[in-house]
Each structure stands twice: as C-alpha cells, then as structure tokens.
Design an enzyme around this catalytic site. Structure first.
Site, short mmCIF file in Angstrom:
data_model
loop_
_atom_site.label_atom_id
_atom_site.label_comp_id
_atom_site.label_asym_id
_atom_site.label_seq_id
_atom_site.Cartn_x
_atom_site.Cartn_y
_atom_site.Cartn_z
N CYS A 274 -21.42 13.85 -15.40
CA CYS A 274 -21.62 14.61 -14.15
C CYS A 274 -22.12 16.03 -14.38
O CYS A 274 -23.26 16.35 -14.06
CB CYS A 274 -20.32 14.65 -13.37
SG CYS A 274 -19.79 13.04 -12.82
N1 LIG Z 1 -17.74 9.10 -14.28
C1 LIG Z 1 -17.36 10.04 -13.46
O1 LIG Z 1 -16.42 10.76 -13.69
C2 LIG Z 1 -18.08 10.24 -12.13
C3 LIG Z 1 -17.46 11.03 -11.14
C4 LIG Z 1 -18.10 11.21 -9.93
C5 LIG Z 1 -19.35 10.65 -9.72
N2 LIG Z 1 -19.95 9.91 -10.69
C6 LIG Z 1 -21.25 9.31 -10.38
O2 LIG Z 1 -21.02 7.93 -10.09
C7 LIG Z 1 -22.14 7.14 -10.55
C8 LIG Z 1 -21.66 6.07 -11.51
O3 LIG Z 1 -21.09 6.70 -12.64
P1 LIG Z 1 -20.13 5.95 -13.67
O4 LIG Z 1 -19.54 7.01 -14.52
O5 LIG Z 1 -19.24 5.00 -12.96
O6 LIG Z 1 -21.23 5.13 -14.49
P2 LIG Z 1 -20.94 3.90 -15.51
O7 LIG Z 1 -22.08 3.89 -16.44
O8 LIG Z 1 -19.55 3.99 -16.03
O9 LIG Z 1 -21.00 2.61 -14.58
C9 LIG Z 1 -22.15 2.18 -13.96
C10 LIG Z 1 -22.14 0.67 -13.91
O10 LIG Z 1 -23.28 0.24 -13.17
C11 LIG Z 1 -23.77 -0.95 -13.77
N3 LIG Z 1 -25.15 -1.11 -13.31
C12 LIG Z 1 -26.26 -0.46 -13.68
N4 LIG Z 1 -27.31 -0.89 -12.96
C13 LIG Z 1 -26.84 -1.84 -12.13
C14 LIG Z 1 -27.44 -2.66 -11.14
N5 LIG Z 1 -28.74 -2.55 -10.86
N6 LIG Z 1 -26.66 -3.53 -10.49
C15 LIG Z 1 -25.33 -3.63 -10.78
N7 LIG Z 1 -24.71 -2.88 -11.69
C16 LIG Z 1 -25.46 -1.99 -12.35
C17 LIG Z 1 -23.60 -0.71 -15.24
O11 LIG Z 1 -23.59 -1.92 -15.97
C18 LIG Z 1 -22.24 0.02 -15.29
O12 LIG Z 1 -21.19 -0.90 -15.43
C19 LIG Z 1 -23.12 8.14 -11.16
O13 LIG Z 1 -24.03 8.55 -10.18
C20 LIG Z 1 -22.23 9.31 -11.53
O14 LIG Z 1 -22.94 10.53 -11.56
C21 LIG Z 1 -19.32 9.67 -11.88
#
Ligand SMILES: NC(=O)c1ccc[n+]([C@@H]2O[C@H](COP(=O)([O-])OP(=O)(O)OC[C@H]3O[C@@H](n4cnc5c(N)ncnc54)[C@H](O)[C@@H]3O)[C@@H](O)[C@H]2O)c1
Length: 440
Positions: A274
């Site tokens: 993030c």
């Molecule tokens: N990790 C954090 O602390 C956090 C906090 C707030 C916001 N975010 C935001 O949330 C979003 C997700 O982050 P995250 O940390 O969970 O990412 P992550 O990489 O842990 O998880 C994303 C998941 O999406 C899947 N994926 C990718 N493309 C896909 C598709 N087309 N269809 C289905 N699944 C698909 C991946 O396989 C993965 O399992 C990002 O935009 C991030 O900036 C993350």
C-alpha cells in the site's frame, strides 16, 4: 424504487444475498470470512488454484488468518471457493479485491483490474451490485469499470449497481478488524450508494461520501498521509543521529501532546502493498490535470533512500572491528515488511540485502513468518530461514534488525551477537546494548 433495488435491499436485510469476493489475498480472504460470519453465503473466486483448493479443504493460507474459522465457515456451507468465473453470476453482490501494483516504470499496473472488469462484464446480470475495493486513483470505477459493465445495455443505478469502497485491512492488527473499522462508500448513483451502504451496514459502520471519486481519493489520502509522515520522521532520524539526539525519545515526548500530533516512527524504509505504491497512483493521475504532486515525490525519495542509509550504518559498525562489507557474514533479522505478518512485498529488507550482496557480504536471514525466499521479478534470493541459535548469532560479523517480530528475544540477540544494526529501536532498553548496537 426500482424492482432490482427493492429485491437487493430485501436480500441484504434477510441475509439471503450471495456475496462474491474476487481476489482472495490479504484483503479478500478476511473480507470473505467476515461476510460469512455475518450469515451471508460467500463465494470466493481467485485465479490461483492453490488458494481455492486450500479454502475448500477448510485451510487458511495466510498465517494470521485463523484456520479454525475458515474450517468452521466451509463446514457450515457459508464459504466456498470458486474457480470458474461463471460461478460469480450467482452472486448478488460482487466485491473486487485484486492487486493494484506499479509497473517497472512506477506507473499503475492496471492489468489485474482490466482483466477483472472484462470477466465481471461477462457474468453481470440485472440486479447485481459490484463494488471495487482495490486501492486505485480517483476515477477508476467510473472510467475503467462502468463502461465495460454497461456495454451490454444494462443501466447503472437501475439494472445494476456500482460503487467504490476502499479496503482498510491492516494485516495482523488485533485491535482493528473489518468488524470495527468504518467503511467509506461512494456510489455511481444514489441507488448504488444506498444498496452498498445497506450491505456494509451489516458488517460495520459506514461512511457514505458523495461519489466514487471521493471514496477513491479518501483511500489515497490516508496512505499518502502515512507515507509523508514516515518520510518526515525518517529524515529527522538521520539528522537526529548526527546531532546525538534519540528521535524515538523525542517522538514519545511529542506524543504526549493531547492534540495536533500523531506519532509516526522511522524505520528501514517503506514496505507492503500500500504505502510505497498508492501515492504513485495519484501522482500518475495528477499528470492528466497538469499537476505535479511534489510532496508525494519528495516523501517517496526520502523513504526509498532509507535502505542505503541502513547499509551505510552496517559499514560504519563493521568499521569498528576493522572489517569491510566485502566478505563479512551478515544475518538479516526479518524480511516481512512489518512485524508479525507473512507479507514480504516491497519489503525494504530486500533492498538492503541486494546492496549488501553487491558489496560482497555473505548473507543469511531469519524470519519466523517467512521460511524461505524465492526469486521475484525484482530480487534474486534463494535462501532458507536459518535457526536463530546463540552459535549462529555469535558467528556473524553483523546482525541487522529489519523487522521487530514479537517472537524475537532481543536481549539474547544483543547478548550473543558481536554487532547489531537496529533499524527499529528494538534494543533500546537492553542493558549493555550501547556497546554492541548501532541504531540505523
Ligand atoms: N494488503 C493490505 O494490507 C491492503 C490493505 C488495504 C488495501 N489493499 C488493496 O487491496 C487490493 C488487494 O491487495 P491484497 O494485499 O489483498 O493483494 P494479494 O496479492 O494478497 O491478493 C490478490 C489476489 O487476487 C488474485 N487475483 C489476481 N487477479 C485476479 C483475477 N483477475 N481474478 C481473480 N483473482 C485474481 C490473486 O491470485 C491474489 O490471490 C490492492 O488494491 C491493495 O492495494 C491492500
């Protein structure tokens, strides 16, 4: 009230609405669990078959997410992993939690959002609500998602509903979860806002805003605020060292002011999915408006420079023993970007390791949360976490504390190591530490 809106509100109120979560990572999995716990039937969809397999066996694949809870929700039939996009047609409310990283050129990598938008456009049916949760620049929901979802002739606000609600998941935070963290919501239309608020009201407090762009900007503001404030204390830390002042003591003293000050702490640089990334989504979009986000760039520059500052401090510490980085045995403690989680994305630990390796250091690492390192697009490390024994510590020329995991016994680390480079102030109150510890 349109028929679709009425039906959806009824289904949400009586928990018969099926919730679909796309992207079951650090954000999507806890969100799916939370809705399932509140009595909704949840379909979790991910491209990664390993995650879907584990989920359907009732296993958690994220260390800080309870396996027992996953098992319970899978056993009761309220949570199911789906590997076919067509399964999502069954969902009444679809939440998109896919990655939004940066490209090598530090520009938004929209490939995940684009392919998800195409996929949802392929399954959308009248009466569905789609909510984007991924962090992104203001305008994404209406510029990237809306045209695709309405291409088949469905009208937003009447036939289907579209909203943005940023995720505020803080992995590993035991005090704040989805249940007690308010959720900001912006809808494309009034009806979109109303159904989205109704859905999130079932799980937490909601904060409606006037548009999807306001909701998108809210998330970027939150993370930019952190990035800028961390840059400030990182810069002051370097100065305070030169001036012989303990900045941590100063921050703790400043934090006694009951208004107008929020403490942030310096460290080895920024990590995670993030804070190092999100501000650049805004900077990129700002160019369209002929605007340069100077403070965001400056904060980024300061934070990105922290790993080389740490390397300088390692060299300075070795110098005390008439040693050079070249040929020294250096143990890194922690590669997770923050304590007590298994997420090493964008971790400053890797940048530090890369520089140390380039200078000829013999590297090893320990991280109780990350048992092995595999090569990534950016870094080429294939290492296994070594056991943290007194002998192991004593063999090292230097030990670098990158992550202050709660499991670490810093007293023992200081006792057995010859030299400790502490980037987290984890050894501050340990007797006799001053002789062996370099604060970085
Ligand atoms: N990790 C954090 O602390 C956090 C906090 C707030 C916001 N975010 C935001 O949330 C979003 C997700 O982050 P995250 O940390 O969970 O990412 P992550 O990489 O842990 O998880 C994303 C998941 O999406 C899947 N994926 C990718 N493309 C896909 C598709 N087309 N269809 C289905 N699944 C698909 C991946 O396989 C993965 O399992 C990002 O935009 C991030 O900036 C993350």
């Amino acid at each position: 009230m349109t028929e679709h809106k009425k039906n959806l509100l009824t289904k949400i109120a009586d928990r018969t609405a099926v919730v679909g979560v796309i992207g079951l990572g650090y954000v999507g999995l806890p969100l799916a669990l939370h809705f399932a716990r509140q009595g909704f039937r949840v379909l979790g969809y991910d491209l990664d078959p390993v995650k879907i397999g584990a989920l359907n066996r009732g296993e958690s694949y994220i260390k800080h997410v309870s396996g027992a809870l996953v098992q319970e929700l899978v056993d009761t039939g309220r949570l199911k992993g789906a590997s076919l996009a067509s399964d999502l047609a069954e969902a009444d409310c679809i939440q998109i939690c896919v990655p939004t990283p940066l490209t090598d050129k530090m520009e938004p990598d929209l490939s995940y959002l684009n392919s998800t938008a195409e996929m949802v456009a392929g399954v959308i049916r009248p009466g569905q609500l789609v909510i984007l949760e991924s962090t992104t620049y203001p305008g994404t929901t209406e510029e990237l998602l809306l045209p695709r979802l309405s291409a088949g002739g469905l009208q937003v606000g009447r036939d289907f509903f579209l909203a943005f609600s940023p995720e505020r998941e803080d992995p590993g935070n035991k005090n704040f979860t989805a249940a007690n963290t308010p959720k900001v919501v912006g809808g494309v239309t009034e009806a979109c806002l109303e159904v989205t608020v109704a859905l999130y009201d079932c799980i937490t407090q909601t904060v409606p805003v006037s548009s999807t762009r306001a909701a998108e900007m809210t998330k970027i503001l939150e993370n930019t605020y952190r990035s800028v404030n961390i840059a400030l204390v990182n810069e002051l830390k370097v100065l305070a060292h030169r001036m012989g002042i303990d900045l941590f003591e100063v921050i703790r003293a400043a934090a006694t002011k009951p208004f107008g000050y929020t403490p942030f702490f310096p460290g080895p640089g920024l990590g995670g999915h993030c804070i190092p990334i999100d501000p650049f989504y805004l900077s990129w979009k700002a160019k369209e408006y002929d605007f340069t986000t100077r403070l965001i760039h400056l904060a980024g520059e300061i934070n990105v420079a922290m790993p080389s500052y740490v390397v300088e401090k390692v060299a300075e510490g070795l110098n005390r023993f008439k040693k050079s980085l070249n040929g020294s045995k250096i143990l890194m403690l922690g590669v997770a970007y923050k304590k007590d989680i298994d997420d090493d994305r964008e971790s400053p630990g890797y940048a530090i390791m890369k520089m140390l390796k380039e200078k000829g250091a013999e590297l090893s690492y320990n991280d109780p949360w990350i048992p092995r390192l595999r090569p990534t697009r950016k870094y080429d490390f294939t290492l296994v976490s070594v056991p943290l024994t007194p002998e192991m510590l004593a063999e090292q020329d230097a030990v670098v504390v990158v992550t202050d995991h709660s499991d670490y016994d810093f007293k023992a680390i200081v006792r057995h190591a010859r030299l400790v480079i502490d980037t987290r102030n984890a050894t501050a109150n340990i007797e006799g530490a001053a002789e062996k510890v370099v604060l970085a």
